[in-house]
Design a protein around this motif. Structure first.
Motif, short mmCIF file in Angstrom:
data_model
loop_
_atom_site.label_atom_id
_atom_site.label_comp_id
_atom_site.label_asym_id
_atom_site.label_seq_id
_atom_site.Cartn_x
_atom_site.Cartn_y
_atom_site.Cartn_z
N HIS A 71 46.37 16.50 21.78
CA HIS A 71 46.85 18.22 22.61
C HIS A 71 46.63 18.10 23.94
O HIS A 71 47.04 19.22 24.61
CB HIS A 71 45.12 18.98 21.75
N LEU A 72 46.20 17.17 24.50
CA LEU A 72 46.24 16.95 26.18
C LEU A 72 47.13 16.50 26.68
O LEU A 72 47.84 17.54 27.58
CB LEU A 72 44.88 15.91 26.90
N VAL A 73 47.76 15.82 26.18
CA VAL A 73 49.21 14.99 26.04
C VAL A 73 50.23 15.97 26.38
O VAL A 73 50.79 16.38 27.23
CB VAL A 73 50.19 14.54 25.59
N ASP A 74 50.17 17.51 25.21
CA ASP A 74 50.89 19.04 25.54
C ASP A 74 50.19 19.76 26.50
O ASP A 74 51.58 20.06 26.96
CB ASP A 74 50.49 19.55 24.04
N GLN A 75 49.44 19.75 26.70
CA GLN A 75 49.03 20.11 27.48
C GLN A 75 49.24 19.67 28.93
O GLN A 75 49.93 20.67 29.88
CB GLN A 75 47.74 20.28 27.88
#
Length: 104
Positions: A71-75
């Motif tokens: 989820h942090l990579v996508d953000q």
């Protein structure tokens, strides 16, 4: 001398700026330029904060970072898309993610 209780920032571009005639009002043009720079810095700093959180997630999760930090990579990828100095002159298709075309 009286101090204000709260600092207020004008977060909107100037109302009297005319994009068709940017040099008509030089004060509005400079305010608009400052607005663009301020918005650009906010985007850059947001991406830096997400990057730091992603680094900590990688360190803490170890081998499971692919699942736990996704989820942090996508953000982070969304926050860095089209951000940076000199990106405004590029066509919008370079800012968007590329679509994969399946071969038949």
């Amino acid at each position: 001398m009286v101090r204000k209780a709260k600092v207020e920032f004008d977060e909107q571009p100037p109302d009297n700026f005319d994009p068709k005639n940017p040099y008509g009002d030089p004060v509005a043009m400079l305010e608009y330029r400052e607005h663009l720079v301020r918005e650009k810095w906010i985007q850059i700093e947001t991406a830096k904060i997400i990057r730091e959180r992603l680094r900590w997630c990688y360190r803490i999760e170890g081998i499971n970072h692919h699942q736990k930090c996704r989820h942090l990579v996508d953000q982070y990828l969304e926050a860095t898309r089209g951000v940076g100095w000199g990106k405004d002159a590029r066509p919008p298709e370079f800012h968007e993610p590329k679509k994969v075309v399946e071969a038949e």
